[in-house]
Design a protein around this motif. Structure first.
Motif: not given
Length: 226
Positions: A43-55, A135-140, A148-153
């Motif tokens: 999925v697209p993300s702002w500046c291709n940051a790909q902020p999602w991480e999953v445990t 469990i999905l997380s994003s950098p503060k 928002m990017d993680c919502g796309g994920f």
């Protein structure tokens, strides 16, 4: 129907996807989970940051997470990393209520039965008996745009899973106990916990899987400027 076959295929996939609230115990093979994750990360993300991480939890680890959640909600108040909605009003309130009452009707909860409705709410924290949970997380530091990017994920994960024959449910309720999840999942405090994604093979006969939510007409959400 569209005359575009790829669009029709995607529409069919999105129409088939639903929030599963009753799972079979059969585990999803690790290779299938990895394929779902690889697909979702496109999925697209702002500046291709790909902020999602999953445990990702499987097997006995999922059961330990269920136990930890049960113990936490019995002794601690909710403390999400991100503020929950202040309120639902107008059409948003009506849609929320429609979904809630459809679920209660499916599982036999009568209007006004607070005990039964509370028990149904607690099913969130047993992960609806799913054999897996992510469990999905994003950098503060990325703030709302990281979320928002993680919502796309989340959307891509649920659709990729549906394409693989795997059922899912995204759960904000689980994220409301963020302090426990940070510690239990060893997720650093510089990340916001956004939601859980419980998944597995859905039980088509489970009462909670016997209803589907509706969608607003196009005119309710699209404004045209020609």
């Amino acid at each position: 129907m569209s005359t575009l076959p790829d669009l029709n295929a995607l529409d069919a996939l999105m129409s088939a996807r639903h929030s599963c609230r009753g799972f079979r115990p059969d585990p999803v093979p690790r290779a299938v989970i990895e394929d779902i994750l690889r697909c979702a990360q496109k999925v697209p993300s702002w500046c291709n940051a790909q902020p999602w991480e999953v445990t990702v939890f499987s097997g006995t680890a999922t059961d330990k997470l269920r136990t930890a959640l049960a113990e936490t909600i019995a002794s601690a108040g909710a403390a999400p990393d991100l503020p929950f909605p202040e309120r639902y009003s107008g059409a948003y309130k009506a849609r929320r209520q429609e979904c809630g009452w459809a679920l209660y009707e499916a599982v036999g909860v009568q209007k006004g039965d607070r005990v039964a409705s509370h028990q149904q709410m607690l099913r969130n924290f047993s992960l609806f008996d799913a054999p897996h949970c992510a469990i999905l997380s994003s950098p503060k530091e990325l703030g709302p745009y990281g979320a928002m990017d993680c919502g796309g994920f989340v959307t891509a994960f649920t659709l990729a899973a549906q394409a693989a024959g795997v059922s899912t449910i995204a759960q904000a309720a689980v994220a409301s106990y963020a302090p426990m999840l940070h510690a239990f999942c060893e997720i650093p405090e510089d990340r916001n916990i956004l939601c859980a994604l419980s998944f597995g093979y859905g039980d088509p006969d489970h009462p909670a899987n016997q209803f589907r939510t509706t969608r607003a007409d196009l005119a309710e959400f699209a404004t045209w400027r020609d």
